[in-house]
Design an enzyme around this catalytic site. Structure first.
Site, short mmCIF file in Angstrom:
data_model
loop_
_atom_site.label_atom_id
_atom_site.label_comp_id
_atom_site.label_asym_id
_atom_site.label_seq_id
_atom_site.Cartn_x
_atom_site.Cartn_y
_atom_site.Cartn_z
N GLY A 1 12.31 -1.35 40.71
CA GLY A 1 13.17 -0.21 40.96
C GLY A 1 12.93 0.85 39.91
N CYS A 2 13.96 1.58 39.53
CA CYS A 2 13.83 2.62 38.51
C CYS A 2 13.24 2.04 37.23
CB CYS A 2 15.19 3.25 38.24
SG CYS A 2 15.17 4.47 36.90
N PHE A 3 12.17 2.64 36.72
CA PHE A 3 11.48 2.05 35.58
C PHE A 3 12.22 2.22 34.26
CE2 PHE A 3 8.28 5.75 36.39
CZ PHE A 3 9.20 6.71 35.99
N TRP A 4 13.25 3.06 34.19
CA TRP A 4 14.00 3.20 32.94
C TRP A 4 14.65 1.88 32.54
CZ3 TRP A 4 17.14 8.12 34.62
CH2 TRP A 4 16.27 9.22 34.71
N TYR B 1 22.23 5.32 32.67
CA TYR B 1 23.06 4.27 33.26
C TYR B 1 22.58 2.89 32.83
CZ TYR B 1 19.51 3.11 36.83
OH TYR B 1 18.37 2.69 37.48
#
Length: 428
Positions: free
Chosen positions: A32-35, A188
C-alpha cells in the site's frame, strides 16, 4: 576518462573479498502507501535500509505523477497498461536477519487480502506485492504466503491477493517520499496489518515464539449494542496518545466508549469498510457501523461536531451548529428545578448548576452564573443587534447569549436554549 574519485571507489570494490560484496540482500515489497511500509520495515532488526519506489509496471521509467495519472486512465478504461505499485526496497544483512523474518514482517504489517487497495487507498498502485530477484526469494515468498494464509483463514479473513513476480522496472521514488514519516511526524499512523500473527510468532515480531497473546478482540457482551463508540488505536501512534490525553481521559459523554488495539470489531459486529489509520473512532448502532472519524491532530472541536451530528436531533443540530434559536416557551428544562447540573449534550461537560437558575419570564432557561471555564464568549452582530454569544468550551456548540439584566450577585442573565442542555440530577 573517469574522475579519480570514481576510480578510487572501483579499485576499493575490486579489492574486497567476494563474500563482502554479497553481504547484503534486498527484496522489493508492495504494502500500500509506501510511507507507512517504510517505517514498519525499517523497524526490523537487521534491516539496513528501506527505500520507497515504484515497481511492477510496464513503464521503464515512472514517478509519482506518472503512476497517479496512469491509474486514472486505468480506472476510466482508457488503457490496459500495467501500472507500477508503490513499493519499498528492503536491504538487509542475512547474517543478522533471515529472508523469512523480513517476509513475516511484510505479511504482518499490512492486509494482503484486499486486492487493488490498502484500506482507503484504492487502485492497482496500492496492491500487495512481492517482487523477487532470485529463485530463493520466490520460494520463500510462496512458502510464507501459504503459511500465513492458513493463519488468516483461521481468523476469518479471505484469500491472499498478493502479486508474487520477478522484479522489473524498479524506480526510486522522489526524495520527498524517502523517510517521509521521519520528516513529517504528523503523517498518519498505520494499523499494523490484520493483527493476525504469522504461525509461531507474536504479531510484529517474527523472531520470537508466541509468548504473549495478540490484543484481544472486544467482547460484544461487554458493550452497549444499541449505541457504542469504539476507538481503534495502535501502540506506536502519537495521535492516539494525543486523542487519549485531550478527549478520552476526560470523557463524560452519555455515549459509552471503549478503546482497543485490535483492528477488528467484536464478533457479530460489522464495520462498513476496512480501517486504514489510527486513531479511528467508529460509532456502532445495533452492532453496525453508522459513522466513523479517522485521524486526530488536536482538532477536538471538529471531533465533537462529528459526534454531535450523530446523536443530536435535527432541531438540536440547527441550534448547536447553525446558531439557531428555539421558540420561547417551547424548549426543554424550562421548569426544571431539581438539584443537579445542566451539561453539554455531546460531551457531558458541566455548564450550569441548577442553583444558579432563575425565572426570567423570557421563555428560555436562564442562569446568573456558569460553571467556571465552561463557556467561551463571542461577539454576535447578527439580526442588526450587538450581543455576546456563549458557546460550550468543551464542544464549541452554540448555547445562547448573555445579557447584563440578570439578578445579583452577578447581574448577568445567561439566556440558553434548553434543547441543547442535558440535565443530570444530583444523586440522592
Amino acid at each position: 576518462m573517469l574522475p579519480s574519485r570514481f576510480l578510487a571507489v572501483a579499485t576499493l570494490l575490486l579489492s574486497l573479498p567476494l563474500q563482502a560484496l554479497a553481504a547484503t540482500d534486498s527484496i522489493v515489497l508492495g504494502m500500500g502507501c509506501f510511507w507507512g511500509a517504510e517505517k514498519r520495515m525499517s523497524a526490523i532488526p537487521g534491516v539496513l535500509d528501506v527505500e520507497s519506489g515504484y515497481a511492477g509496471g510496464d513503464a521503464e521509467r515512472a514517478g509519482y505523477r506518472d503512476v497517479l495519472n496512469l491509474e486514472k486512465r486505468i480506472q476510466r478504461g482508457r488503457t490496459d497498461e500495467r501500472n507500477h505499485a508503490e513499493v519499498v526496497k528492503v536491504t538487509f544483512d542475512p547474517e543478522q536477519v533471515s529472508l523469512e523474518r523480513v517476509l513475516i514482517g511484510f505479511w504482518e504489517n499490512h492486509d494482503p487480502t484486499q486486492g487493488d487497495r490498502q484500506g482507503n487507498d484504492i487502485g492497482s498502485n496500492y496492491r500487495s506485492a512481492i517482487y523477487y530477484n532470485s529463485d530463493t526469494q520466490r520460494d520463500a515468498a510462496l512458502a510464507t504466503r501459504d503459511a500465513y494464509q492458513q493463519a488468516l483463514s483461521e481468523a476469518g479473513y479471505g484469500a491472499i491477493t498478493t502479486e508474487i513476480a520477478p522484479l522489473r522496472n524498479y524506480n526510486r521514488a522522489e526524495t520527498y517520499h524517502q523517510d517521509y514519516l521521519k520528516k513529517n511526524p504528523n503523517g498518519y499512523c498505520g494499523l499494523g496489518g490484520t493483527n493476525v500473527a504469522y504461525p509461531g510468532t507474536v504479531p510484529g515480531d517474527g523472531q520470537q515464539l508466541a509468548s504473549a497473546q495478540a490484543p484481544e478482540q472486544l467482547e460484544a457482551s461487554d458493550l452497549n449494542r444499541e449505541r457504542q463508540l469504539i476507538v481503534f488505536e495502535a501502540e506506536d501512534c502519537p495521535f492516539c496518545k494525543q486523542f487519549r490525553a485531550e478527549v478520552l481521559d476526560h470523557w463524560s459523554s452519555d455515549i459509552p466508549v471503549i478503546s482497543t488495539l485490535n483492528p477488528r470489531p467484536p464478533q457479530g459486529w460489522e464495520l462498513e469498510k476496512a480501517l486504514f489509520a489510527t486513531p479511528t473512532m467508529v460509532l456502532f448502532e445495533d452492532g453496525e457501523e453508522v459513522s466513523r472519524y479517522t485521524g486526530y491532530k488536536g482538532d477536538k472541536e471538529r471531533f465533537w461536531k462529528w459526534l454531535g451530528f450523530q446523536i443530536l436531533t435535527p432541531a438540536q443540530q440547527r441550534i448547536a451548529f447553525e446558531q439557531g434559536t428555539e421558540r420561547a416557551f417551547t424548549g426543554s428544562h424550562l421548569d426544571e428545578k431539581r438539584p443537579g447540573v445542566f451539561v453539554d449534550p455531546i460531551t457531558g461537560a458541566p455548564l450550569f448548576r441548577s442553583d444558579t437558575k432563575f425565572e426570567s419570564g423570557t421563555g428560555w432557561p436562564s442562569f446568573f452564573n456558569p460553571v467556571e471555564g465552561a463557556l467561551t464568549y463571542h461577539e454576535d452582530r447578527s439580526h442588526g443587534m450587538r450581543r455576546t454569544e456563549v458557546r460550550s468550551a468543551s464542544s464549541g456548540i452554540h448555547l445562547g447569549h448573555v445579557f447584563d439584566d440578570g439578578p445579583p450577585p452577578t447581574g448577568k442573565r445567561y439566556c440558553i436554549n434548553g434543547n441543547v442542555l442535558s440535565f443530570v440530577p444530583d444523586s440522592q
